[in-house]
Design a protein around this motif. Structure first.
Motif, PDB file in Angstrom:
ATOM      1  N   THR A   6      -7.989  86.472  47.692  1.00 16.31           N
ATOM      2  CA  THR A   6      -6.910  86.064  46.669  1.00 16.31           C
ATOM      3  C   THR A   6      -5.626  86.556  47.387  1.00 16.31           C
ATOM      4  N   ALA A   7      -4.599  85.621  47.239  1.00 14.45           N
ATOM      5  CA  ALA A   7      -3.387  86.021  47.761  1.00 14.45           C
ATOM      6  C   ALA A   7      -2.227  85.417  46.944  1.00 14.45           C
ATOM      7  N   ALA A   8      -0.876  85.894  47.208  1.00 10.61           N
ATOM      8  CA  ALA A   8       0.168  85.396  46.207  1.00 10.61           C
ATOM      9  C   ALA A   8       1.066  85.118  47.071  1.00 10.61           C
ATOM     10  N   VAL A   9       1.990  84.103  46.759  1.00 11.72           N
ATOM     11  CA  VAL A   9       3.191  83.689  47.512  1.00 11.72           C
ATOM     12  C   VAL A   9       4.442  84.008  46.508  1.00 11.72           C
ATOM     13  N   THR A  31      -1.662  81.966  44.378  1.00 10.41           N
ATOM     14  CA  THR A  31      -0.875  82.116  43.246  1.00 10.41           C
ATOM     15  C   THR A  31       0.571  82.095  43.967  1.00 10.41           C
ATOM     16  N   VAL A  32       1.496  81.050  43.402  1.00  8.51           N
ATOM     17  CA  VAL A  32       2.645  80.803  43.740  1.00  8.51           C
ATOM     18  C   VAL A  32       3.507  81.101  42.662  1.00  8.51           C
ATOM     19  N   ALA A  43       7.390  73.522  43.316  1.00  3.41           N
ATOM     20  CA  ALA A  43       6.417  74.210  44.476  1.00  3.41           C
ATOM     21  C   ALA A  43       5.268  73.586  44.299  1.00  3.41           C
ATOM     22  N   ARG A  44       4.516  73.277  43.116  1.00  2.00           N
ATOM     23  CA  ARG A  44       3.072  72.739  43.176  1.00  2.00           C
ATOM     24  C   ARG A  44       3.428  71.383  43.961  1.00  2.00           C
ATOM     25  N   GLU A  45       4.612  70.562  43.562  1.00  2.00           N
ATOM     26  CA  GLU A  45       4.547  69.446  44.382  1.00  2.00           C
ATOM     27  C   GLU A  45       4.744  69.507  45.922  1.00  2.00           C
ATOM     28  N   ALA A  46       5.407  70.421  46.351  1.00  2.56           N
ATOM     29  CA  ALA A  46       5.895  70.611  47.747  1.00  2.56           C
ATOM     30  C   ALA A  46       4.313  70.998  48.496  1.00  2.56           C
ATOM     31  N   VAL A  47       3.533  71.904  47.828  1.00  4.27           N
ATOM     32  CA  VAL A  47       2.290  72.396  48.316  1.00  4.27           C
ATOM     33  C   VAL A  47       1.336  71.082  48.393  1.00  4.27           C
ATOM     34  N   ALA A  48       1.242  70.397  47.504  1.00  2.08           N
ATOM     35  CA  ALA A  48       0.449  69.169  47.438  1.00  2.08           C
ATOM     36  C   ALA A  48       0.840  68.244  48.557  1.00  2.08           C
ATOM     37  N   ALA A  49       2.229  68.022  48.465  1.00  7.89           N
ATOM     38  CA  ALA A  49       2.518  66.976  49.368  1.00  7.89           C
ATOM     39  C   ALA A  49       2.253  67.518  51.120  1.00  7.89           C
ATOM     40  N   HIS A  70      -7.631  75.444  44.142  1.00 13.04           N
ATOM     41  CA  HIS A  70      -7.733  76.860  44.077  1.00 13.04           C
ATOM     42  C   HIS A  70      -6.147  77.399  44.211  1.00 13.04           C
ATOM     43  N   LEU A  71      -5.264  76.692  43.750  1.00 10.28           N
ATOM     44  CA  LEU A  71      -3.784  76.952  43.667  1.00 10.28           C
ATOM     45  C   LEU A  71      -3.377  77.133  42.230  1.00 10.28           C
TER      46      LEU A  71
END
Length: 281
Positions: A6-9, A31-32, A43-49, A70-71
């Motif tokens: 489990t990590a967080a950014v 978790t961001v 942020a979600r869109e950036a990670v997905a892209a 898992h995000l």
């Protein structure tokens, strides 16, 4: 070597999204945290892209959609997972901001390694007043999914087992690790900024064009990217901020050239604005 379960950014910009990408790809639940719901969505869109681009290139062992399951995205630090093993802050280079974030993360995630992605700020200063044995510099490079290096920055209060743990995490992400004692600019920023500033002075003095300077460093010295294109990628505003910090700490050899200040004042910040030393439009 295993990645954190489990990590967080904290911070979902270019660097934060890239760090989340490599953690997800290594099997972590991530978790961001962002400051607002709107920025959290971005942020979600950036990670997905980023993940879908890697999938298209055959770089992922699982599909982007499987990893994105898992995000989690949150807009308060109080919502970080209490059991997180690693928290990485990737917010702008401001000591007060970073210390506040690390302090809140320390209170919420009481067993996590607290890592700062700073490229130049003192880890000793960031750890002051915090559980310093858990605070470490974890400097990733842009673009995070591609660049192989992580620079770990130590300070006197860092626990040996924290350093060993975070080194294992970085290596589990497929990164090569170097360990550097806390000093202004560490190793990579200090050297990289010195070359970048000299390249800017050469443009300012009409020694050669940006294209020819970069070609000289790529073909003559084996750099994968010339110092001026790299400055555009990092952001001229970011490079200016780091240079000003190093000039205060290390002296006038890091004084930013007038050309760099002028470009930043005009909003020519590099790739993110479409214009820097090169045209990115």
């Amino acid at each position: 070597m295993t990645a954190p379960v489990t990590a967080a950014v904290v911070g979902g910009g270019t660097m934060g999204a890239g760090i989340a990408h490599v953690l997800l790809a290594a099997g972590s639940r991530v978790t961001v945290a962002e400051a607002t719901a709107e920025r959290a969505s971005a942020a979600r869109e950036a990670v997905a892209a980023s993940l879908r681009k890697a999938q298209d290139r055959g770089k992922l062992a699982r599909t982007a959609d499987e990893l994105l399951a898992h995000l989690s995205i949150v807009d308060t630090l109080a919502s970080l997972p209490p059991g997180a093993e690693l928290v990485v802050e990737a917010v702008p280079e401001d000591v007060g901001l970073k210390r506040r974030i690390l302090g809140e993360a320390a209170a919420t995630c009481q067993k996590a390694v607290l890592a700062s992605n700073t490229s130049s700020l003192s880890i000793t200063a960031l750890a002051e007043g915090l559980p310093g044995e858990r605070v470490v510099g974890m400097h990733f490079f842009n673009p995070v999914p591609v660049q192989a290096l992580v620079e770990l920055v130590t300070h006197e209060g860092l626990a040996a087992d924290t350093l060993a743990t975070v080194r294992g995490y970085a290596e589990a992400l497929g990164k090569t690790v170097i360990v550097v004692r806390d000093s202004p600019g560490f190793a990579t920023s200090r050297l990289g900024v010195a070359v970048g500033l000299e390249a800017i002075r050469m443009v300012e003095e009409d020694v050669a064009s940006p294209e020819d300077i970069d070609t000289g460093m790529r073909l003559g010295y084996g750099w994968p990217m010339g110092p001026l294109r790299l400055t555009d990628l990092v952001g001229l505003d970011v490079r200016l901020s780091i240079a000003e910090h190093l000039a205060r700490e290390l002296g006038p050899r890091f004084t930013p050239p007038d050309l760099l200040r002028e470009k930043v004042a005009r909003g020519e910040l590099g790739r993110k604005t479409g214009q820097g030393f090169f045209d990115w439009s």
